[in-house]
Design an enzyme around this catalytic site. Structure first.
Site, mmCIF file in Angstrom:
data_model
loop_
_atom_site.group_PDB
_atom_site.id
_atom_site.type_symbol
_atom_site.label_atom_id
_atom_site.label_comp_id
_atom_site.label_asym_id
_atom_site.label_seq_id
_atom_site.Cartn_x
_atom_site.Cartn_y
_atom_site.Cartn_z
ATOM 1 N N CYS A 35 0.848 -1.212 0.000
ATOM 2 C CA CYS A 35 0.000 0.000 0.000
ATOM 3 C C CYS A 35 0.874 1.249 0.000
ATOM 4 O O CYS A 35 1.785 1.367 0.815
ATOM 5 C CB CYS A 35 -0.897 -0.007 1.237
ATOM 6 S SG CYS A 35 -1.831 1.524 1.439
HETATM 7 N N1 MHO Z 1 -5.649 -1.576 3.617
HETATM 8 C C1 MHO Z 1 -5.827 -0.282 3.031
HETATM 9 C C2 MHO Z 1 -5.240 -0.226 1.684
HETATM 10 C C3 MHO Z 1 -5.335 1.083 1.034
HETATM 11 S S1 MHO Z 1 -4.122 1.269 -0.032
HETATM 12 C C4 MHO Z 1 -4.222 2.730 -0.730
HETATM 13 C C5 MHO Z 1 -7.292 0.052 3.046
HETATM 14 O O1 MHO Z 1 -8.050 -0.300 2.129
HETATM 15 O O2 MHO Z 1 -7.700 0.686 3.982
HETATM 16 O O3 MHO Z 1 -4.193 0.255 -1.043
#
Ligand code: MHO
Length: 222
Positions: A35
């Site tokens: 991420c």
């Molecule tokens: N686990 C995170 C990932 C966001 S990232 C920009 C969420 O969905 O809150 O991929």
């Protein structure tokens, strides 16, 4: 805050960015390491990093966006001052802060070095070789040349700072379009995520003419 004091505060904050190197004076490095919110903060806190931005790269499908990623990956792009940092310093931060031992379950989160030129490619491969030798097993991280980088939506840029109560919204409003490319914002985004040197962090905070409420919201996360 009345209108005129708002203006002078804005000027004092923006002034910190006035001497930043321009894009033709910096070098660029691009990494996928899960991420992109986390690495945006980590690199943004490093001295010598001038700008950061998150985006989509490493694929072939046109016009990627968060909900229509195609075969692209979330990446952070770092602009740095070559007089202060070497590509190897960024590689060090890259290799020590992602899971190189296994392949990510989704291409969205794959680990990848997207090299800007042959020198970066060779440097990244050299380090992967050393790591493989030391670990005695193969490294899952990909190393490729960067083709295109598409900037992600504003709400993903400097996510840690944006999601800091009070000051995130305030700074985004004050900076407007200059928010994403601000060095100060990159640092604060890193500091609120717990990165960076405390002495530099406190020094920057001292220089910024922030309202007491904004200051305390930042310090609450340091
Ligand atoms: N686990 C995170 C990932 C966001 S990232 C920009 C969420 O969905 O809150 O991929």
């Amino acid at each position: 805050m009345d209108h005129s004091s708002r203006e002078s505060t804005t000027a004092a904050v923006l002034e910190q960015d006035a001497n930043a190197l321009t894009a033709d004076e910096t070098k660029t490095a691009t990494f996928g390491m899960g991420c992109f919110w986390g690495p945006d903060a980590r690199f943004g806190a490093m001295a010598g990093v001038v700008r950061t931005r998150v985006g989509y790269a490493g694929g072939t499908t046109p016009d990627p966006s968060y909900y229509s990623l195609g075969d692209h990956t979330e990446v952070v792009q770092v602009e740095y001052d070559p007089a202060e940092l070497e590509y190897d310093d960024l590689l060090e931060a890259f290799w020590t802060n992602h899971d190189w031992g296994s392949t990510a379950p989704k291409r969205q989160y794959r680990s990848v070095v997207l090299a800007a030129d042959d020198d970066q490619l060779a440097a990244a491969e050299r380090r992967r070789g050393v790591l493989e030798e030391r670990a005695g097993r193969s490294v899952a991280t990909d190393i490729e040349r960067l083709e295109t980088f598409v900037r992600a939506e504003d709400y993903h840029q400097k996510y840690e700072l944006r999601s800091t109560p009070v000051v995130g919204d305030e700074l985004a409003a004050r900076y407007g379009d200059a928010f994403v490319d601000s060095t100060v914002v990159a640092r604060l985004n890193g500091y609120v995520a717990g990165h960076g040197e405390p002495a530099r962090r406190d020094e920057l905070l001292e220089q910024l003419d922030l309202a007491p409420m904004e200051r305390s919201e930042l310090q609450r996360r340091f």
